[in-house]
Write a protein that holds these residues in place. Structure first.
Motif, PDB file in Angstrom:
ATOM      1  N   LYS A 120      -4.621   2.947  -2.206  1.00  0.00           N
ATOM      2  CA  LYS A 120      -5.878   3.444  -1.646  1.00  0.00           C
ATOM      3  C   LYS A 120      -6.324   2.519  -0.527  1.00  0.00           C
ATOM      4  O   LYS A 120      -5.829   1.394  -0.391  1.00  0.00           O
ATOM      5  CB  LYS A 120      -6.956   3.437  -2.730  1.00  0.00           C
ATOM      6  CG  LYS A 120      -6.705   4.438  -3.817  1.00  0.00           C
ATOM      7  CD  LYS A 120      -7.832   4.322  -4.811  1.00  0.00           C
ATOM      8  CE  LYS A 120      -7.630   5.313  -5.941  1.00  0.00           C
ATOM      9  NZ  LYS A 120      -8.590   5.075  -7.012  1.00  0.00           N
ATOM     10  N   PHE A 121      -7.315   2.990   0.198  1.00  0.00           N
ATOM     11  CA  PHE A 121      -7.835   2.176   1.289  1.00  0.00           C
ATOM     12  C   PHE A 121      -8.291   0.806   0.786  1.00  0.00           C
ATOM     13  O   PHE A 121      -8.095  -0.219   1.448  1.00  0.00           O
ATOM     14  CB  PHE A 121      -8.988   2.909   1.990  1.00  0.00           C
ATOM     15  CG  PHE A 121      -9.576   2.121   3.125  1.00  0.00           C
ATOM     16  CD1 PHE A 121      -8.809   1.793   4.236  1.00  0.00           C
ATOM     17  CD2 PHE A 121     -10.895   1.675   3.075  1.00  0.00           C
ATOM     18  CE1 PHE A 121      -9.342   1.054   5.288  1.00  0.00           C
ATOM     19  CE2 PHE A 121     -11.437   0.941   4.127  1.00  0.00           C
ATOM     20  CZ  PHE A 121     -10.660   0.631   5.229  1.00  0.00           C
ATOM     21  N   SER A 122      -8.867   0.794  -0.436  1.00  0.00           N
ATOM     22  CA  SER A 122      -9.324  -0.497  -0.971  1.00  0.00           C
ATOM     23  C   SER A 122      -8.146  -1.457  -1.169  1.00  0.00           C
ATOM     24  O   SER A 122      -8.270  -2.663  -0.930  1.00  0.00           O
ATOM     25  CB  SER A 122     -10.068  -0.290  -2.287  1.00  0.00           C
ATOM     26  OG  SER A 122      -9.305   0.545  -3.127  1.00  0.00           O
ATOM     27  N   ASP A 123      -6.983  -0.918  -1.553  1.00  0.00           N
ATOM     28  CA  ASP A 123      -5.795  -1.780  -1.690  1.00  0.00           C
ATOM     29  C   ASP A 123      -5.319  -2.269  -0.325  1.00  0.00           C
ATOM     30  O   ASP A 123      -4.857  -3.388  -0.165  1.00  0.00           O
ATOM     31  CB  ASP A 123      -4.639  -1.024  -2.359  1.00  0.00           C
ATOM     32  CG  ASP A 123      -5.058  -0.415  -3.685  1.00  0.00           C
ATOM     33  OD1 ASP A 123      -5.782  -1.100  -4.433  1.00  0.00           O
ATOM     34  OD2 ASP A 123      -4.684   0.752  -3.945  1.00  0.00           O
ATOM     35  N   TYR A 124      -5.442  -1.375   0.627  1.00  0.00           N
ATOM     36  CA  TYR A 124      -5.029  -1.739   1.989  1.00  0.00           C
ATOM     37  C   TYR A 124      -5.844  -2.915   2.503  1.00  0.00           C
ATOM     38  O   TYR A 124      -5.320  -3.837   3.132  1.00  0.00           O
ATOM     39  CB  TYR A 124      -5.153  -0.523   2.919  1.00  0.00           C
ATOM     40  CG  TYR A 124      -4.886  -0.830   4.376  1.00  0.00           C
ATOM     41  CD1 TYR A 124      -3.624  -1.252   4.799  1.00  0.00           C
ATOM     42  CD2 TYR A 124      -5.895  -0.712   5.337  1.00  0.00           C
ATOM     43  CE1 TYR A 124      -3.373  -1.542   6.142  1.00  0.00           C
ATOM     44  CE2 TYR A 124      -5.656  -0.996   6.678  1.00  0.00           C
ATOM     45  CZ  TYR A 124      -4.391  -1.418   7.066  1.00  0.00           C
ATOM     46  OH  TYR A 124      -4.139  -1.708   8.386  1.00  0.00           O
TER      47      TYR A 124
ATOM     48  N   GLU B 273      -6.946  -5.277   0.890  1.00  0.00           N
ATOM     49  CA  GLU B 273      -6.382  -6.493   0.317  1.00  0.00           C
ATOM     50  C   GLU B 273      -5.174  -6.970   1.138  1.00  0.00           C
ATOM     51  O   GLU B 273      -4.997  -8.160   1.378  1.00  0.00           O
ATOM     52  CB  GLU B 273      -5.926  -6.170  -1.105  1.00  0.00           C
ATOM     53  CG  GLU B 273      -6.286  -7.202  -2.136  1.00  0.00           C
ATOM     54  CD  GLU B 273      -5.880  -6.694  -3.516  1.00  0.00           C
ATOM     55  OE1 GLU B 273      -6.514  -5.739  -4.005  1.00  0.00           O
ATOM     56  OE2 GLU B 273      -4.908  -7.231  -4.066  1.00  0.00           O
ATOM     57  N   GLU B 274      -4.376  -5.988   1.528  1.00  0.00           N
ATOM     58  CA  GLU B 274      -3.206  -6.328   2.363  1.00  0.00           C
ATOM     59  C   GLU B 274      -3.644  -6.985   3.665  1.00  0.00           C
ATOM     60  O   GLU B 274      -3.045  -7.942   4.123  1.00  0.00           O
ATOM     61  CB  GLU B 274      -2.391  -5.067   2.697  1.00  0.00           C
ATOM     62  CG  GLU B 274      -1.771  -4.361   1.512  1.00  0.00           C
ATOM     63  CD  GLU B 274      -0.628  -5.148   0.903  1.00  0.00           C
ATOM     64  OE1 GLU B 274       0.223  -5.644   1.674  1.00  0.00           O
ATOM     65  OE2 GLU B 274      -0.591  -5.287  -0.335  1.00  0.00           O
ATOM     66  N   VAL B 275      -4.699  -6.428   4.255  1.00  0.00           N
ATOM     67  CA  VAL B 275      -5.168  -6.985   5.528  1.00  0.00           C
ATOM     68  C   VAL B 275      -5.717  -8.391   5.317  1.00  0.00           C
ATOM     69  O   VAL B 275      -5.490  -9.291   6.132  1.00  0.00           O
ATOM     70  CB  VAL B 275      -6.238  -6.083   6.177  1.00  0.00           C
ATOM     71  CG1 VAL B 275      -6.731  -6.679   7.489  1.00  0.00           C
ATOM     72  CG2 VAL B 275      -5.690  -4.688   6.420  1.00  0.00           C
ATOM     73  N   LEU B 276      -6.410  -8.584   4.199  1.00  0.00           N
ATOM     74  CA  LEU B 276      -6.921  -9.928   3.919  1.00  0.00           C
ATOM     75  C   LEU B 276      -5.770 -10.922   3.803  1.00  0.00           C
ATOM     76  O   LEU B 276      -5.847 -12.045   4.296  1.00  0.00           O
ATOM     77  CB  LEU B 276      -7.739  -9.924   2.621  1.00  0.00           C
ATOM     78  CG  LEU B 276      -9.178  -9.431   2.767  1.00  0.00           C
ATOM     79  CD1 LEU B 276      -9.823  -9.244   1.392  1.00  0.00           C
ATOM     80  CD2 LEU B 276     -10.016 -10.396   3.615  1.00  0.00           C
ATOM     81  N   LYS B 277      -4.699 -10.469   3.156  1.00  0.00           N
ATOM     82  CA  LYS B 277      -3.538 -11.350   2.996  1.00  0.00           C
ATOM     83  C   LYS B 277      -2.904 -11.650   4.350  1.00  0.00           C
ATOM     84  O   LYS B 277      -2.499 -12.754   4.630  1.00  0.00           O
ATOM     85  CB  LYS B 277      -2.483 -10.673   2.095  1.00  0.00           C
ATOM     86  CG  LYS B 277      -2.647 -11.007   0.616  1.00  0.00           C
ATOM     87  CD  LYS B 277      -1.416 -10.559  -0.168  1.00  0.00           C
ATOM     88  CE  LYS B 277      -1.560  -9.100  -0.565  1.00  0.00           C
ATOM     89  NZ  LYS B 277      -0.403  -8.499  -1.192  1.00  0.00           N
ATOM     90  N   ASP B 278      -2.780 -10.623   5.168  1.00  0.00           N
ATOM     91  CA  ASP B 278      -2.117 -10.809   6.462  1.00  0.00           C
ATOM     92  C   ASP B 278      -2.765  -9.944   7.535  1.00  0.00           C
ATOM     93  O   ASP B 278      -2.375  -8.800   7.756  1.00  0.00           O
ATOM     94  CB  ASP B 278      -0.633 -10.435   6.324  1.00  0.00           C
ATOM     95  CG  ASP B 278       0.098 -10.537   7.652  1.00  0.00           C
ATOM     96  OD1 ASP B 278      -0.486 -11.092   8.618  1.00  0.00           O
ATOM     97  OD2 ASP B 278       1.249 -10.073   7.729  1.00  0.00           O
TER      98      ASP B 278
END
Ligand SMILES: Nc1ncnc2c1ncn2[C@@H]1O[C@H](COP(=O)(O)OP(=O)(O)OP(=O)(O)O)[C@@H](O)[C@H]1O
Ligand SMILES: [Mg+2]
Length: 648
Positions: free
Chosen positions: A31-35, A37-42
């Motif tokens: 979901k967008f919320s998981d995405y 997290e991905e952006v926060l990581k990288d």
């Protein structure tokens, strides 16, 4: 079915499964919320199209032409031009073009004005525009990107974030958020997710031109068939009755700007289209939005727009006042023909190595063909003849009266603006090579058969009478004579056993003598250790070969000595090839010493035993050391007897 076949079939199926599971495993889906997290990581996964392309190309490696690269000084005037590994093995002599291209991409990646401009490659036929464009597009192929699931535009998921929250999110995520979701995505969000965008599904995809993801190409279309839906999609008539007017569900967003969103849209031969067709380019670049089919609002577009055309089309387009709006949005890069002989040769080597035949290409064949194409592209100079100009452009030392001729490559280029935009194309040369090949049953081509094939093709295919006679003169005078010189020296060399060693030994002896002469000292015989004065006659014999006589001798000798000391100080090996004037003198000396023998032995119809032996040895050297085969060796020797050593 045989057993081995069964097992190999299983192996193949395993390979397929394996690859599929790997592909599945790694790709993100959530979901967008998981995405988020991905952006926060990288945060680096969020990129504009220009940035993504720039990164993809530079990731392969960037270098600067090193100080020891001879082309840095001789061709690029000492400029430390950057080279990109991604292009190096495919494109030759195009460093300047590629460097301009990469400058454009770099500025665009930094969100400069270039990110709102079309990149236009303009150049003559066969200069490599299409090949370059294909190669640029394939830099994206297989790269991954995140996008909204179910969105035909495959938009950046961060575009879900409403304007009012963007600056906070930008700060917290450390990225820039640009653009808006497409009408289709908006409809999904509002109707199916009641606006809860944190639940919007996000998927990770790869760029693929064949699957029409992120890479689109627009072929030129004639006035009757061109339809703007090719660019922006259309309304699906079969659905119009099912939904209310303006419902995004009737949209088929499958135009080039939809498909190429986040990646590249290529316009093949852009100016072959009617101008009306190109108007979308104006908004696509300047506003980063393209019209939607039907009555929807404009749709956000972020992509690299890459176009190419030839000079005539460019000039025609440019002359129309009404085209100014588009012209203003174009960064034009000229893609001229290659004017550097060695690089031109590499083009044909590359093309031939990709083709599927195993021909024997005799030494100098591609060089002779390339010499013709390069010469045909050069403009006459006030400072030197065409052949000299070609050599200087190639970074070769041209010897005149014992000295390296000093003609500045920069002056030559300034004198001939726009050089390289006309002349013989790579395709013309390839066709001539192919024809020469198909005429020989055993798949052998030589400089001779290529010259013949070129001549024929010039006569048949070039319509412009002036250019035709210029071409014929180039082949028959310049190229042919240059080839005869090469041939003579090659045959003579093949007569001399251990040619290289002999040349080196003459070189060393000359250096010893010149040094003794210049420093006014004696030299020691290498074997007997006897002290001797410099051998004036020997030195003169060598010097005469390049026209050094009288008072110029002294200067030449001290030049040579100084040169040698400089080299030795740097710890470099002093090879006979290292000082061009002396190399030429020594080679000419050696060639002259066997010329008459080479001539007699090659020409005579009946050879005595000794001559036979010499002849056979020479042929063997041509084959073993110089890369001929029996047929090509025979062909060049026959040519030499008929053309080189004419009996007057
Ligand atoms: N500098 C170069 N380095 C490597 N290959 C080259 C170079 N110039 C041309 N070629 C090769 O020459 C062939 C013709 O080039 P290409 O089709 O890209 O030309 P073009 O500029 O698109 O011509 P046209 O205007 O006719 O479409 C291709 O195989 C290309 O790889
Ligand atoms: Mg092309």
């Amino acid at each position: 079915m045989s057993k081995t076949k069964n097992s190999s079939k299983k192996e193949l199926l395993d390979l397929i499964k394996d690859q599929r599971s790997k592909k599945k495993q790694k790709k993100f889906s959530g979901k967008f919320s998981d995405y988020l997290e991905e952006v926060l990581k990288d945060p680096g996964i969020v990129k504009t199209s220009h940035r993504r392309l720039y990164d993809a190309i530079t990731a392969e490696g960037v270098e600067k032409l090193g100080d020891d690269d001879p082309r840095k000084v001789s061709i690029f005037d000492g400029e430390a031009i950057k080279t990109y590994d991604y292009f190096q093995s495919e494109f030759f002599g195009m460093e300047k073009v590629i460097s301009k291209l990469m400058n454009y991409l770099r500025s665009a990646a930094l969100r400069g004005e270039e990110s709102r401009q079309v990149l236009l490659l303009m150049g003559p036929v066969g200069a490599g525009k299409s090949a370059l464009t294909e190669h640029i597009k394939s830099a994206l192929e297989g790269q991954r990107y995140f996008c909204l699931k179910g969105d035909p535009q495959r938009g950046e998921p961060l575009q879900l974030i409403p304007r009012s929250l963007r600056s906070v999110f930008e700060e917290k995520l450390g990225v820039k958020i640009e653009g808006d979701i497409s009408p289709v995505a908006r409809h999904l969000l509002l109707e199916e997710m009641s606006g809860e965008y944190e639940n919007f599904p996000v998927e990770e995809l790869t760029f693929s031109q064949r699957a029409r993801r992120g890479v689109a190409a627009v072929p030129p279309m004639d006035a009757n068939s061109q339809d703007v839906s090719v660019l922006i999609g259309s309304e699906d008539i079969s659905k119009i009755d099912m939904y209310p007017e303006d419902d995004p569900r009737v949209l088929s967003l499958n135009g080039a700007f939809n498909v190429g969103n986040r990646g590249i849209v290529e316009f093949i031969e852009i100016f072959k289209n009617e101008i009306e067709f190109l108007h979308t380019i104006i908004t696509a670049t300047q506003e980063k939005r393209v019209p939607s089919p039907g009555k929807n609002d404009m749709i956000y577009f972020d992509g690299v727009i890459l176009a190419h055309c030839n000079e005539a089309e460019w000039n025609r387009f440019r002359s129309e006042h009404t085209n100014e709006a588009i012209l203003d949005r174009v960064v034009k890069i000229n893609v001229p023909y290659i004017l550097e002989l060695n690089q031109e040769v590499k083009i044909y080597k590359k093309i031939l190595s990709k083709a599927d035949f195993s021909a024997h290409i005799a030494p100098h064949t591609l060089e002779i063909a390339s010499m013709f194409s390069v010469l045909s592209r050069l403009k006459d100079s006030q400072k030197c003849d065409l052949l000299t100009k070609m050599k200087i452009y190639n970074g070769d030392d041209v010897i005149e009266q014992g000295r390296i001729k000093k003609v500045d490559i920069k002056d030559l280029k300034e004198e001939a603006l726009n050089e390289g935009m006309s002349g013989i194309s790579t395709r013309f040369i390839m066709k001539a090579i192919d024809n020469a090949l198909s005429e020989n049953e055993r798949g052998v081509i030589t400089p001779i058969s290529v010259m013949e094939s070129l001549t024929r093709q010039v006569k048949e295919q070039i319509i412009d009478e002036d250019f035709k006679s210029k071409c014929l003169e180039i082949i028959q005078k310049i190229v042919r004579e240059e080839y005869l010189k090469m041939l003579e020296s090659e045959i003579a060399k093949a007569f001399i056993t251990a040619y290289e060693e002999q040349a080196q030994s003459l070189f060393d002896t000359y250096l010893d003598n010149a040094e003794a002469f210049t420093t006014n000292s004696k030299m020691k015989n290498r074997l007997t250790k006897e002290e001797m004065a410099a051998d004036e006659n020997f030195m003169r014999d060598i010097e005469e070969q390049i026209g050094i006589t009288g008072s110029s001798r002294e200067g030449f000798r001290s030049d040579v000595t100084a040169y040698m000391f400089a080299k030795m100080r740097k710890g470099q090996k002093v090879s006979y090839t290292s000082y061009e004037p002396l190399r030429e003198a020594i080679e000419t000396y050696m060639i002259n010493s066997v010329r008459s023998m080479a001539r007699i032995v090659t020409k005579s119809k009946t050879r005595d035993d000794d001559q036979k032996k010499k002849y056979n040895e020479m042929v063997k050297t041509l084959i073993d050391d110089y890369g001929y085969n029996e047929e090509s060796a025979e062909e060049i020797l026959t040519y030499a007897s008929n053309n080189l050593w004419r009996d007057n």
